[in-house]
Scaffold this motif. Structure first.
Motif, short mmCIF file in Angstrom:
data_model
loop_
_atom_site.label_atom_id
_atom_site.label_comp_id
_atom_site.label_asym_id
_atom_site.label_seq_id
_atom_site.Cartn_x
_atom_site.Cartn_y
_atom_site.Cartn_z
N THR A 1 -45.33 31.93 23.11
CA THR A 1 -44.42 31.17 22.35
C THR A 1 -43.13 30.75 22.95
N GLN A 2 -42.36 30.07 22.59
CA GLN A 2 -40.90 30.08 23.21
C GLN A 2 -39.84 30.15 21.93
N ALA A 3 -38.82 30.83 22.41
CA ALA A 3 -37.63 30.90 21.53
C ALA A 3 -36.41 30.52 21.67
N GLY A 4 -36.54 29.50 22.90
CA GLY A 4 -35.04 28.69 23.13
C GLY A 4 -34.50 29.19 24.51
N LEU A 5 -35.15 30.03 25.15
CA LEU A 5 -34.38 30.78 26.44
C LEU A 5 -34.90 30.05 27.52
N ASN A 6 -35.46 28.85 27.47
CA ASN A 6 -36.25 28.29 28.77
C ASN A 6 -37.39 28.99 29.31
N TYR A 7 -37.87 30.00 28.68
CA TYR A 7 -38.96 30.79 29.06
C TYR A 7 -39.90 30.83 28.00
N VAL A 8 -41.31 30.92 28.34
CA VAL A 8 -42.39 31.12 27.53
C VAL A 8 -42.55 32.69 27.54
N GLU B 1 -52.49 38.77 18.98
CA GLU B 1 -52.17 38.77 17.47
C GLU B 1 -50.82 39.30 17.19
N VAL B 2 -49.85 39.15 18.16
CA VAL B 2 -48.44 39.48 17.74
C VAL B 2 -47.72 38.25 17.75
N ASP B 3 -47.09 37.97 16.54
CA ASP B 3 -46.22 37.08 16.36
C ASP B 3 -45.29 37.33 15.01
N LYS B 4 -44.55 36.57 14.70
CA LYS B 4 -43.66 37.23 13.51
C LYS B 4 -44.49 36.97 12.21
N GLY B 5 -45.52 36.25 12.23
CA GLY B 5 -46.39 36.33 11.05
C GLY B 5 -46.94 37.62 10.90
N THR B 6 -47.66 38.13 11.76
CA THR B 6 -48.27 39.42 11.71
C THR B 6 -47.37 40.65 11.40
N GLY B 7 -46.16 40.51 12.19
CA GLY B 7 -45.05 41.35 12.06
C GLY B 7 -44.71 41.55 10.53
N LEU B 8 -44.50 40.42 9.80
CA LEU B 8 -44.20 40.49 8.43
C LEU B 8 -45.35 40.97 7.53
N ALA B 9 -46.45 40.61 8.09
CA ALA B 9 -47.39 41.31 7.26
C ALA B 9 -47.56 42.72 7.26
N VAL B 10 -47.01 43.13 8.28
CA VAL B 10 -47.04 44.58 8.10
C VAL B 10 -45.69 45.22 7.27
N PRO C 1 -40.18 27.55 17.82
CA PRO C 1 -41.52 27.60 17.85
C PRO C 1 -41.97 29.00 17.38
N ASN C 2 -41.17 29.84 18.05
CA ASN C 2 -41.48 31.40 17.70
C ASN C 2 -41.45 31.65 16.37
N ASP C 3 -40.97 30.98 15.43
CA ASP C 3 -40.80 31.07 13.84
C ASP C 3 -42.02 30.42 13.15
N LEU C 4 -42.73 29.48 13.90
CA LEU C 4 -43.79 28.84 13.25
C LEU C 4 -44.58 30.00 12.81
N PRO C 5 -45.49 30.77 13.15
CA PRO C 5 -46.33 31.83 12.59
C PRO C 5 -45.78 32.50 11.31
N MET C 6 -44.45 32.66 10.94
CA MET C 6 -43.88 33.32 9.72
C MET C 6 -44.03 32.13 8.92
N PHE C 7 -43.40 30.68 9.22
CA PHE C 7 -43.40 29.82 8.32
C PHE C 7 -45.00 29.56 7.85
N LEU D 1 -40.56 22.75 14.35
CA LEU D 1 -40.05 23.83 13.05
C LEU D 1 -39.84 22.92 11.80
N LEU D 2 -39.01 21.92 12.19
CA LEU D 2 -38.46 20.77 11.36
C LEU D 2 -39.68 20.07 10.55
N ALA D 3 -40.81 19.88 11.34
CA ALA D 3 -42.07 19.25 10.91
C ALA D 3 -42.81 19.75 10.03
N VAL D 4 -42.71 21.54 9.85
CA VAL D 4 -43.41 22.11 8.69
C VAL D 4 -42.56 22.60 7.87
#
Length: 270
Positions: free
Chosen positions: A180-187, A193-202, A221-227, A244-247
């Motif tokens: 993923t990427q979170a706006g730091l110029n890094y992937v 199976e680790v993303d914010k969606g699976t973390g919130l599922a816990v 984009p790192n927020d896409l899984p929880m969206f 993210l705006l698209a979804v």
């Protein structure tokens, strides 16, 4: 019990969403989140920040019942002071992911987050353009890959981060690692199976909340899984990434205009 018509749980990203561009959270936002909890709604901070930034995260979202850190790999129950999830990526799998990505895009600058204590250093290649204060302990690639890691940061100085993420999505098998990427110029390269969606599922499983009763806020984009996971509403701040705006179901004001707090204030006032 929450009032009818309200979500049972809200989860918000921090940097670029709840946190303003000057790295502060307004008194207004803290006060609104306090009202959210008083209304019986659980609050979750869902961030890419690793456990080395736990205390900073607690300061930025003081009313959080749970923290979802490291893109979902680390989940903390604040009330019980209990770790619910602590995922790590084996060094050999990180090596495989980096090899596949470098074969596609060329050499990468890499840092890894391996230690989980507060203010722990990153290991690897120091990047003077990193926008946050950080201690980087210089280590060779081989030294960084000798142990399991919480996540890795990979940067190309030749490619835009969105291009790099698109390449990573193509060539890194999801059973090897998630990217993923979170706006730091890094992937960011995390365990599979680790993303914010699976973390919130816990979190949801721990408290018995259905995804349909969860409201989320984000910007990158790192927020896409929880969206994709949450069902009550998915709200992007106005400064969010186009993906993210698209979804998003709804768009609130920017982070610098306290968009999350403004949305929640109106919600509680209905």
């Amino acid at each position: 019990m929450t009032r009818p018509g309200l979500p049972k749980l809200i989860a918000t990203d921090l940097d670029g969403t709840l946190v303003r561009s000057d790295d502060t959270v307004s008194a207004y936002t803290h006060a609104v989140l306090d009202r959210v909890r008083a209304a019986g709604i659980r609050v979750v901070g869902a961030t890419g920040r690793g456990p080395r930034l736990t205390e900073l995260t607690r300061n930025d979202i003081r009313d959080a019942d749970f923290l979802v850190l490291a893109q979902g790999g680390w989940v903390i129950d604040q009330q019980e002071s209990r770790l619910l999830r602590s995922a790590r990526l084996p060094g050999r799998d990180l090596a495989r992911a980096l090899q596949a990505l470098e074969a596609e895009v060329g050499p990468l600058s890499v840092m890894v987050e391996a230690l989980d204590h507060d203010d722990a250093p990153l290991w690897g290649d120091y990047d003077p353009t990193w926008r946050y204060p950080v201690t980087v302990e210089p280590r060779t690639r081989d030294e960084c890959l000798t142990s399991d890691v919480i996540k890795a940061f990979a940067r190309s100085f030749e490619r835009d981060v969105d291009d790099l993420l698109a390449a990573a999505r193509r060539v890194v098998p999801p059973h090897v690692a998630s990217v993923t990427q979170a706006g730091l110029n890094y992937v960011e390269i995390c365990p599979p199976e680790v993303d914010k969606g699976t973390g919130l599922a816990v979190v949801a499983q721990a408290v018995g909340v259905d995804p349909a009763d969860v409201l989320v806020f984000g910007d990158m984009p790192n927020d896409l899984p929880m969206f994709a996971w949450a069902g009550w509403s998915r709200v992007a701040v106005a400064n969010a990434h186009p993906e993210l705006l698209a979804v998003a179901d709804e768009v609130t004001l920017t982070n610098d205009e306290d968009g999350v707090a403004v949305y929640l204030d109106k919600l509680l006032s209905k």
